[in-house]
Design a protein around this motif. Structure first.
Motif, PDB file in Angstrom:
ATOM      1  N   CYS A  66       3.785  -1.242   5.768  1.00 50.14           N
ATOM      2  CA  CYS A  66       3.852  -0.341   4.614  1.00 50.14           C
ATOM      3  C   CYS A  66       4.862  -0.838   3.578  1.00 50.14           C
ATOM      4  O   CYS A  66       6.063  -0.916   3.854  1.00 50.14           O
ATOM      5  CB  CYS A  66       4.232   1.064   5.094  1.00 50.14           C
ATOM      6  N   ASN A  67       4.375  -1.151   2.395  1.00 56.08           N
ATOM      7  CA  ASN A  67       5.247  -1.676   1.343  1.00 56.08           C
ATOM      8  C   ASN A  67       6.389  -0.738   0.954  1.00 56.08           C
ATOM      9  O   ASN A  67       7.548  -1.171   0.894  1.00 56.08           O
ATOM     10  CB  ASN A  67       4.419  -2.004   0.093  1.00 56.08           C
ATOM     11  N   TYR A 126       2.826   4.485  -3.342  1.00 57.54           N
ATOM     12  CA  TYR A 126       3.559   3.647  -4.287  1.00 57.54           C
ATOM     13  C   TYR A 126       5.039   3.971  -4.163  1.00 57.54           C
ATOM     14  O   TYR A 126       5.435   4.949  -3.522  1.00 57.54           O
ATOM     15  CB  TYR A 126       3.095   3.906  -5.726  1.00 57.54           C
ATOM     16  N   GLY A 170      -1.526   5.891   0.215  1.00 60.56           N
ATOM     17  CA  GLY A 170      -0.365   5.710   1.074  1.00 60.56           C
ATOM     18  C   GLY A 170      -0.567   6.134   2.510  1.00 60.56           C
ATOM     19  O   GLY A 170      -1.627   6.639   2.900  1.00 60.56           O
ATOM     20  N   HIS A 171       0.465   5.940   3.316  1.00 58.88           N
ATOM     21  CA  HIS A 171       0.427   6.269   4.742  1.00 58.88           C
ATOM     22  C   HIS A 171       1.009   7.637   5.036  1.00 58.88           C
ATOM     23  O   HIS A 171       1.037   8.056   6.202  1.00 58.88           O
ATOM     24  CB  HIS A 171       1.204   5.217   5.545  1.00 58.88           C
ATOM     25  N   ASP A 219       5.299   7.854   2.376  1.00 62.22           N
ATOM     26  CA  ASP A 219       4.627   6.880   1.513  1.00 62.22           C
ATOM     27  C   ASP A 219       3.484   7.575   0.763  1.00 62.22           C
ATOM     28  O   ASP A 219       2.436   7.846   1.352  1.00 62.22           O
ATOM     29  CB  ASP A 219       4.074   5.725   2.366  1.00 62.22           C
ATOM     30  N   THR A 255      -0.692  -6.164   3.311  1.00 60.86           N
ATOM     31  CA  THR A 255      -0.002  -6.356   2.030  1.00 60.86           C
ATOM     32  C   THR A 255      -0.662  -7.390   1.131  1.00 60.86           C
ATOM     33  O   THR A 255      -1.018  -8.467   1.569  1.00 60.86           O
ATOM     34  CB  THR A 255       1.438  -6.797   2.289  1.00 60.86           C
ATOM     35  N   CYS A 263       1.483   0.524  -2.452  1.00 61.29           N
ATOM     36  CA  CYS A 263       1.150   0.244  -1.060  1.00 61.29           C
ATOM     37  C   CYS A 263      -0.254  -0.339  -1.021  1.00 61.29           C
ATOM     38  O   CYS A 263      -1.082  -0.057  -1.907  1.00 61.29           O
ATOM     39  CB  CYS A 263       1.209   1.527  -0.230  1.00 61.29           C
TER      40      CYS A 263
END
Length: 707
Positions: A349-350, A320, A335-336, A317, A704, A330
C-alpha cells in the motif's frame, strides 16, 4: 740552415696533427668502449638475435565445484623473419603460398614479410591443419610457433560473469579483465641467432625462456544453478512477453557468494566480436533502474528499526495521500481502507509506506537517507568484477518531502540489481550487510590454494529482531499477498514484487515498465536470495507478481532441491525434527468469538477478526480446508442484522467474498477475477439488508505503479 729549420717546423706540425688525431681516436675508442660499450653491445646482440614470443597459458576459471568454465587450448601462430626472406629472394612466392593456405590477401602478407624489422606476426591462432601445411612447406624465414587461445566450453553460459580475453590473451571484460594479472602469467620466448646478412646461424645456440602459466580461479558460481537461471531467461525471451532485457542473480545471503548471475540478451565469448559491444557489459552490476515496490523492504526495515512504526499500527488508505501540494495514489482505486502495518506490507500500500517514510524524517532529518546509504545504495558494493555502477540518489541538500515520500515507495531512486540483492540479503541473514563476491579461491599451477576469499561483513544495518519481524511480514506477502506466484510448496518464502514505470527524458514513459521480484527462502534459515528483473515486458499483465515472481519460483525451487535443502514450515523447527503436518480448519460458524478463537488456536491456526460483535457467521478458509500450520483464519462476526456493516473482503476470492457477504445478508456484484481489491460501499458502512456490494477483483500480482 734556414731550410732545415723549415723542415723541422713542418715535421713538428705533422707530428702535432698526428698526435691530435691519435688522441681523438683514443678518446673516441674510450668513449665507445667505456661509456657506450654496454649500449652498443646490446644493439649488436639485438642485430644478431631475434626473439619469437611464446605466450603463457592463461589460468583456468572453474565454478565452485571445479567444473571448467574457461580454459586455454593449444593453437599456433605463423611468424616471419624479413631479413632471411629478403635474402632468399622468394618473398613473392612465400606470400602467395601463405595466402593460399591462410586466406589472407597476398599483397598484405608481402608487405609484412618485406618490412625492415627483425620479426613479424603473419597470423595468430591458426587451426592445426593449416599450421601443419605451412610447416610441411619449409619456407625460408617462416616459423610455426605454438601458442594458446581462450576457449569457453559452455558457450554463452555465464558470459557476463566470465567476460572474454583478446587475441593476445589479455582480459578485456568481466572476470577475465578483473583478474587479468592473476590469470595471464608471464610470456616466454625463443631466441634465434642470425649473421650480419640475416641468415640463421647453423648449429647456433637457441635460447628458450619458458613461459610462466597463469593462476586459476575458483568461482562462487554454481554451474547447475547458473544453467537453471539461464534456462528460465531463455524461456521468457522466447515467450509472448518478449522483454527487452531480463536478468537473474542468486546469492547466498549469509556469505555474499554469488551462485548465479545471468542476463539476456547475451553473447558467446568464443566469438564476442560478432556481437555488439553494448551486450558485453554485465547489466546486473552496471545498469541502474527504479526498483518500485521492491524498495519498500528497505523503508520497512528502517522504520521498524527506528521504532516509528510497529506491526500492529493502524493506517487508513482512502486511495491516495497528499504530500504538500502533491498527491500520491494507491495502486488500488478507492484504497485499502483501514489496515495494520503488516497488512500494508502485504497489500503493498503506497499511502502506508509514504507515511512511514515521512515519520522517519520527522524523527530526525536525514534519518531515512542514513539507512539508505547504510544498506549500500549510492555507492558500489565492491563486487569483484569490472564495470560496477553506483546507482542514483538525489543529493541530500535537494531533498523535499515529496522526494522522501516517493523514495519510500521505490520511485525517485535508481539502484543496481547487485545493490538491491545485497541489501535484501541483509534482511534475510539477520541484519548484516555482506559484500557480494564472485571469486572463492585462486590456485597456482599445481592446484594449490594461494588465496582464499572469506565472507566480508561490511556493517550491521538492522538488529536481528527487526530482521526476523520483517522477514515474517515478507513471508505473508508470498503466502497471502501480491507475491503468491512465488510460493514454493513445502518452503517458507518471503519476498516483494515490484513494477516500476521507466523514467525517460521527459518523465515517466508510457507503457514501459521494469517488473521484478526479490525474495529469499527458507525464511527461518535462508539459503538463497534471488532477484528477477524483466525490462519492458510486452502485453498484459506486465506486473512483477505476474511476470517475475513465477520465474523466481521455478529458479529457487529447483535450486533448493538441487542443494538438498529440506522443506520446512515452522520457524522454530529443530534440526532433525519432522515438519508439522498440514492442519484441517475447524468449522467455528455459529460459535462466539472466544470459543472460536480457542478452537482455532488449539489447531495451530492464527485468528483475524472482522465485523462488530456476536457469533461467527462466516469464516475464511472454510471449515474442512487443509492448510499449513499458522495460517490466518478470518472470522466475520454477526453485528446488527437490521443494519449490517459491510464486511472487509479485501484479498478474498470471488466464492469466499460471496459467502461472506451472503452471511451478512448482502449481495455480491463481482467485477473481474482473482482477489478482491476494492469494494463499494467500503468496509464498515452501515447498509440495509439486501444491499448490493460491488467488488473489484484483480490478479494478486497487481501492485505499485508509477503515478
Amino acid at each position: 740552415m734556414e731550410t732545415n729549420i723549415n723542415i723541422r717546423k713542418r715535421l713538428a706540425f705533422v707530428f702535432f696533427l698526428l698526435a691530435m688525431g691519435l688522441t681523438a681516436v683514443i678518446f673516441r675508442l674510450a668513449w665507445l668502449q667505456l661509456v657506450k660499450g654496454n649500449e652498443l653491445q646490446q644493439k649488436a646482440l639485438e642485430n644478431r638475435l631475434n626473439p619469437m614470443p611464446v605466450t603463457a597459458q592463461r589460468g583456468v576459471i572453474y565454478d565452485r565445484n571445479r567444473h571448467e568454465l574457461a580454459i586455454s587450448i593449444a593453437t599456433d601462430y605463423i611468424g616471419a623473419f624479413p631479413p632471411e626472406i629478403k635474402e632468399s629472394g622468394r618473398a613473392e612466392e612465400i606470400a602467395a603460398k601463405l595466402s593460399a593456405i591462410l586466406g589472407i590477401p597476398t599483397d598484405k602478407i608481402l608487405e609484412k614479410i618485406t618490412r625492415n624489422t627483425g620479426f613479424e606476426f603473419i597470423e595468430r591462432q591458426v587451426e592445426f591443419d593449416k599450421a601443419q601445411k605451412i610447416k610441411d612447406l619449409k619456407l625460408p624465414g617462416i616459423e610455426v610457433v605454438p601458442e594458446s587461445r581462450r576457449y569457453y566450453p559452455n558457450g554463452m553460459l555465464a558470459a557476463h560473469v566470465l567476460g572474454f580475453a583478446g587475441i593476445d590473451n589479455q582480459g578485456l571484460e568481466g572476470l577475465e579483465a578483473m583478474y587479468d594479472k592473476e590469470l595471464s602469467g608471464e610470456d616466454g620466448k625463443i631466441v634465434l641467432e642470425f649473421d650480419a646478412l640475416g641468415h640463421e646461424i647453423p648449429r647456433a645456440t637457441h635460447r628458450y625462456i619458458p613461459p610462466q602459466n597463469g593462476h586459476s580461479l575458483v568461482l562462487t558460481i554454481d554451474q547447475t544453478i547458473q544453467y537453471i537461471a539461464e534456462r528460465e531467461l531463455d524461456k521468457i525471451m522466447a515467450s509472448p512477453t518478449k522483454p527487452r532485457k531480463a536478468n537473474i542473480v542468486v546469492m547466498d545471503p549469509k556469505t555474499g557468494e554469488i551462485l548465479a548471475m545471468a542476463s539476456r540478451p547475451a553473447f558467446d565469448p568464443n566469438n564476442y566480436g560478432k556481437y555488439p559491444n553494448s551486450v558485453w557489459g554485465n547489466p546486473l552490476v552496471r545498469d541502474a533502474y527504479e526498483p518500485g515496490s521492491a524498495f519498500k523492504i528497505i523503508t520497512a526495515a528502517a522504520a521498524l528499526e527506528e521504532g516509528v512504526v510497529s506491526p500492529t499500527d493502524r493506517f487508513y488508505d482512502p486511495g491516495y495521500i497528499k504530500v504538500g501540494p502533491d498527491t500520491i495514489n494507491c495502486w488500488l482505486p478507492g484504497g485499502h481502507g483501514s489496515e495494520s502495518f503488516v497488512e500494508g506490507v502485504k497489500n503493498s500500500c503506497n499511502p502506508v509506506f509514504v507515511q512511514v517514510a515521512l515519520r522517519l524524517e520527522e524523527k530526525k532529518a536525514g534519518l531515512f537517507y542514513d539507512y539508505i546509504k547504510a544498506f549500500g545504495f549510492g555507492a558500489p558494493t565492491g563486487i569483484d568484477i569490472t564495470g560496477e555502477g553506483t546507482g542514483l540518489l538525489i543529493p541530500f541538500n535537494e531533498l523535499k518531502p515529496i522526494n522522501i515520500a516517493t523514495i519510500g515507495i521505490g520511485q525517485g531512486i535508481a539502484v543496481t540489481p547487485i545493490q538491491l540483492i545485497t541489501a535484501v540479503a541483509a534482511v534475510a541473514n539477520g541484519g548484516q550487510l555482506v559484500r557480494p563476491h564472485l571469486v572463492k579461491e585462486i590456485l597456482d599451477n599445481k592446484g594449490n590454494v594461494v588465496k582464499k576469499y572469506e565472507p566480508e561483513v561490511i556493517r550491521r544495518v538492522i538488529s536481528p529482531a527487526t530482521a526476523k519481524r520483517l522477514s515474517e511480514m515478507l513471508e505473508a506477502v508470498v503466502s497471502e499477498g501480491t507475491g503468491r506466484n512465488a510460493y514454493i510448496p513445502g518452503y517458507r518464502v518471503g519476498g516483494k514484487t515490484g513494477t516500476a514505470q521507466k523514467a525517460g527524458p521527459g518523465g515517466y514513459m508510457e507503457g514501459k515498465y521494469v517488473a521484478s521480484f526479490i525474495g529469499f527462502a527458507p525464511v527461518n534459515d535462508p539459503r538463497l536470495v534471488a532477484l528477477v528483473t524483466i525490462d519492458e515486458p510486452q502485453g498484459y499483465p506486465y506486473y512483477g507478481g505476474t511476470v517475475a515472481a513465477p520465474i523466481f519460483q521455478r529458479v529457487v525451487s529447483d535450486a533448493l532441491h538441487y542443494l538438498k535443502v529440506p522443506p520446512q514450515y515452522d520457524s522454530g523447527k529443530k534440526e532433525g525434527e519432522v515438519s508439522p503436518a498440514p492442519v484441517t480448519v475447524p468449522n467455528v460458524i455459529g460459535k462466539d468469538l472466544a470459543a472460536a478463537r480457542v478452537e482455532l488456536e488449539k489447531a495451530g491456526l492464527a485468528v483475524r477478526v472482522e465485523g462488530g460483535s456476536g457469533e461467527v457467521i462466516a469464516q475464511v478458509p472454510k471449515g474442512g480446508a487443509v492448510v499449513p500450520a499458522g495460517t490466518h483464519v478470518i472470522l466475520y462476526l454477526k453485528g446488527d442484522p437490521a443494519k449490517p456493516l459491510v464486511p472487509d473482503v479485501a484479498g478474498l476470492r470471488v466464492n469466499d467474498a460471496a459467502a461472506v457477504l451472503e452471511a451478512y445478508g448482502l449481495i455480491l456484484v463481482p467485477d473481474g477475477s482473482g482477489q478482491a481489491a476494492g469494494q463499494d460501499p467500503p468496509a464498515g458502512t452501515a447498509v440495509p439488508p439486501g444491499t448490493k456490494v460491488r467488488v473489484r477483483f484483480i490478479e494478486p500480482s497487481l501492485e505499485t505503479m508509477g503515478p
